[in-house]
Design a protein around this motif. Structure first.
Motif, PDB file in Angstrom:
ATOM      1  N   TYR A  27     -12.460 -20.171  20.449  1.00  0.00           N
ATOM      2  CA  TYR A  27     -13.367 -19.444  21.350  1.00  0.00           C
ATOM      3  C   TYR A  27     -14.821 -19.695  20.974  1.00  0.00           C
ATOM      4  O   TYR A  27     -15.661 -19.987  21.827  1.00  0.00           O
ATOM      5  CB  TYR A  27     -13.049 -17.951  21.299  1.00  0.00           C
ATOM      6  N   GLU A  28     -15.140 -19.593  19.682  1.00  0.00           N
ATOM      7  CA  GLU A  28     -16.523 -19.798  19.236  1.00  0.00           C
ATOM      8  C   GLU A  28     -16.959 -21.240  19.482  1.00  0.00           C
ATOM      9  O   GLU A  28     -18.091 -21.491  19.892  1.00  0.00           O
ATOM     10  CB  GLU A  28     -16.659 -19.446  17.753  1.00  0.00           C
ATOM     11  N   LEU A  29     -16.078 -22.188  19.248  1.00  0.00           N
ATOM     12  CA  LEU A  29     -16.421 -23.594  19.478  1.00  0.00           C
ATOM     13  C   LEU A  29     -16.635 -23.854  20.966  1.00  0.00           C
ATOM     14  O   LEU A  29     -17.586 -24.536  21.357  1.00  0.00           O
ATOM     15  CB  LEU A  29     -15.308 -24.498  18.931  1.00  0.00           C
ATOM     16  N   LEU A  32     -19.959 -22.401  22.005  1.00  0.00           N
ATOM     17  CA  LEU A  32     -21.058 -23.234  21.517  1.00  0.00           C
ATOM     18  C   LEU A  32     -21.237 -24.460  22.404  1.00  0.00           C
ATOM     19  O   LEU A  32     -22.357 -24.812  22.782  1.00  0.00           O
ATOM     20  CB  LEU A  32     -20.776 -23.662  20.077  1.00  0.00           C
ATOM     21  N   ILE A  33     -20.147 -25.105  22.773  1.00  0.00           N
ATOM     22  CA  ILE A  33     -20.231 -26.296  23.634  1.00  0.00           C
ATOM     23  C   ILE A  33     -20.748 -25.917  25.012  1.00  0.00           C
ATOM     24  O   ILE A  33     -21.589 -26.606  25.581  1.00  0.00           O
ATOM     25  CB  ILE A  33     -18.855 -26.987  23.720  1.00  0.00           C
ATOM     26  N   TYR A  34     -20.287 -24.788  25.559  1.00  0.00           N
ATOM     27  CA  TYR A  34     -20.736 -24.360  26.885  1.00  0.00           C
ATOM     28  C   TYR A  34     -22.226 -24.062  26.887  1.00  0.00           C
ATOM     29  O   TYR A  34     -22.945 -24.479  27.785  1.00  0.00           O
ATOM     30  CB  TYR A  34     -19.946 -23.120  27.320  1.00  0.00           C
ATOM     31  N   GLU A  37     -24.243 -27.280  26.729  1.00  0.00           N
ATOM     32  CA  GLU A  37     -24.292 -27.980  28.016  1.00  0.00           C
ATOM     33  C   GLU A  37     -25.299 -27.326  28.953  1.00  0.00           C
ATOM     34  O   GLU A  37     -25.946 -27.996  29.747  1.00  0.00           O
ATOM     35  CB  GLU A  37     -22.920 -27.998  28.673  1.00  0.00           C
ATOM     36  N   GLN A  38     -25.430 -26.000  28.884  1.00  0.00           N
ATOM     37  CA  GLN A  38     -26.363 -25.302  29.760  1.00  0.00           C
ATOM     38  C   GLN A  38     -27.799 -25.543  29.338  1.00  0.00           C
ATOM     39  O   GLN A  38     -28.701 -25.552  30.168  1.00  0.00           O
ATOM     40  CB  GLN A  38     -26.073 -23.791  29.749  1.00  0.00           C
ATOM     41  N   VAL A  39     -28.046 -25.744  28.051  1.00  0.00           N
ATOM     42  CA  VAL A  39     -29.412 -25.897  27.544  1.00  0.00           C
ATOM     43  C   VAL A  39     -29.932 -27.302  27.799  1.00  0.00           C
ATOM     44  O   VAL A  39     -31.093 -27.480  28.153  1.00  0.00           O
ATOM     45  CB  VAL A  39     -29.453 -25.557  26.031  1.00  0.00           C
TER      46      VAL A  39
END
Length: 81
Positions: A27-29, A32-34, A37-39
């Motif tokens: 969940y944490e990984l 972090l990836i999501y 991608e948004q940034v």
């Protein structure tokens, strides 16, 4: 030494702990990836035309529009009469 019933209970708790840990790490990984991608800014896809060059609209059309061709033909017919 542990009895057989205690071993089964301990194994169940260890498996449950391992499952919860794996879910939490996943969940944490994923979060972090999501967020990453948004940034990051999305790259704009370029429109490419023929032969790898940029797509540029023509200044003048290559052929006259169909209504113009029909109008000219009708005028030629009317002028011949």
């Amino acid at each position: 030494m542990l009895k057989n019933d205690d071993e089964i209970t301990l194994n169940k708790w260890l498996l449950l702990l391992a499952l919860c840990t794996a879910l939490l790490v996943g969940y944490e990984l994923g979060k972090l990836i999501y967020i990453e991608e948004q940034v990051t800014p999305q790259k704009q896809a370029a429109n490419w035309g023929r032969n790898g060059g940029p797509s540029i609209a023509p200044d003048k059309p290559e052929t006259p529009p169909l209504y113009r061709v029909i109008w000219d033909l009708m005028n030629e017919v009317n002028n011949e009469e």
